[in-house]
Design a protein around this motif. Structure first.
Motif: not given
Length: 341
Positions: A248-267
């Motif tokens: 799943f690409d990062n569009n699946s998780f956008d708009g959740n500032s508390g999420l982290c890990g791939k595919p987001l850039f926030k570790e």
């Protein structure tokens, strides 16, 4: 003896003639994509042999009538893109042979009635963009007295309404679900970990709600999942990394500032661990923006109307997925929604 009456896409206008009510042998009536107006006349309730009633894309108005419960042979009912209002009649639950129910894009009032749990033959439900409010009825998943229901209901589309409260965990009883869209509502609380029991699920859209907590680790067990969207919620913690989740690409998780890990850039911090059980409901987050996509399917076989028309309100990615999987024609329309207060 007239059995099939197909008046699809003929630019008909005005009200329906009463003579239609005399066609007691009629099994298929397709009035789709015309400009027929007025309230749905009572004589339609005389057509008790009807198996298919397709009224989509007309100018009908007023309440959807209670006499619909008389048509107990109905297998498909499509009233999308009309201007029906008022409450859905409880008599809808009498249609125990109904397999396809499309209510999309009307202006109904109040809640989706609990009597919908009586539709023991239902395969697909589209109640998107209908202005429904209140909670999602738990009866939608409490059909266990009908042995086949947990397996034959394959699609539930409730997107772009005003449903609120938590997702009823009884939905997890519908073991045959392949498509579940609850996007663009006011739903809150946590994502139920019991959704991991929906092992046939291929598409899950929970975007544009107020969900909080973590993405349950149990969802990694949905090995058939091809489309997943939880964007624009208030989710926190690490994104699961097992099985299909890396696809799943990062569009699946956008708009959740508390999420982290791939595919987001926030570790993620080392102390953060995937959730293994239901999370406690937390704070709510406002969301904005929604896409309203519609798919219209009309088929013919041997001159007999076998077309069933479905309206689905999905976010961007699911359209491509649905076209690839089912080879459907698409008709899309983008709507902007105001930010909820």
């Amino acid at each position: 003896m007239l059995v099939h009456l197909d008046l699809f896409n003929n630019e008909l206008s005005g009200v329906l003639p009463p003579s239609i009510g005399n066609l007691g042998s009629l099994e298929e009536l397709n009035l789709s994509i015309n400009r027929i107006s007025g309230e749905l006349p009572a004589f339609i309730g005389n057509l008790t042999n009807l198996r298919s009633l397709l009224l989509l894309s007309n100018n009908f108005f007023g309440e959807f009538p209670a006499f619909i419960g008389n048509l107990q042979s109905l297998e498909s009912l499509d009233i999308r893109e009309c201007s029906f209002s008022g409450r859905i009649p409880l008599s809808l639950g009498n249609l125990t042979q109904l397999q396809w129910l499309v209510l999309a894009s009307n202006n109904f009032l109040g809640e989706l009635p609990a009597s919908i749990g009586g539709l023991r033959s239902l395969e697909r439900l589209d109640a998107s963009s209908c202005n429904f409010s209140g909670p999602i009825p738990p009866s939608l998943g409490q059909m266990l007295s009908y042995n086949k229901i947990p397996y034959i209901l394959t699609a539930v589309i409730l997107s772009s309404n005003r449903f609120h409260g938590e997702i009823p965990t009884s939905i997890a009883n519908l073991k045959g679900l392949q498509v579940l869209s609850l996007a663009n509502n006011n739903l809150e609380g946590h994502i139920p970990s019991c959704f991991g029991d929906l092992t046939k699920l291929e598409s899950l859209d929970l975007s544009n709600n107020w969900f909080s907590g973590q993405i349950p680790q149990q969802l990694t067990g949905l090995t058939f999942l091809e489309f997943f969207n939880v964007s624009h919620n208030n989710l926190t913690g690490p994104i699961p990394e097992e099985n299909q989740f890396p696809t799943f690409d990062n569009n699946s998780f956008d708009g959740n500032s508390g999420l982290c890990g791939k595919p987001l850039f926030k570790e993620c911090e080392n102390s953060e661990a995937p959730a293994n059980e239901d999370q406690i409901a937390g704070s709510k987050a406002l969301f904005s923006g929604a896409f309203d996509w519609e798919i219209v399917l009309i088929g013919y076989a041997g001159g007999v109307v076998a077309g069933l028309v479905l309206g689905f309100n999905f976010s961007t990615g699911i359209v491509g997925w649905f076209l690839e999987k089912l080879g459907m024609l698409q008709k899309t329309r983008r709507k902007k929604r105001r930010r909820r207060n």
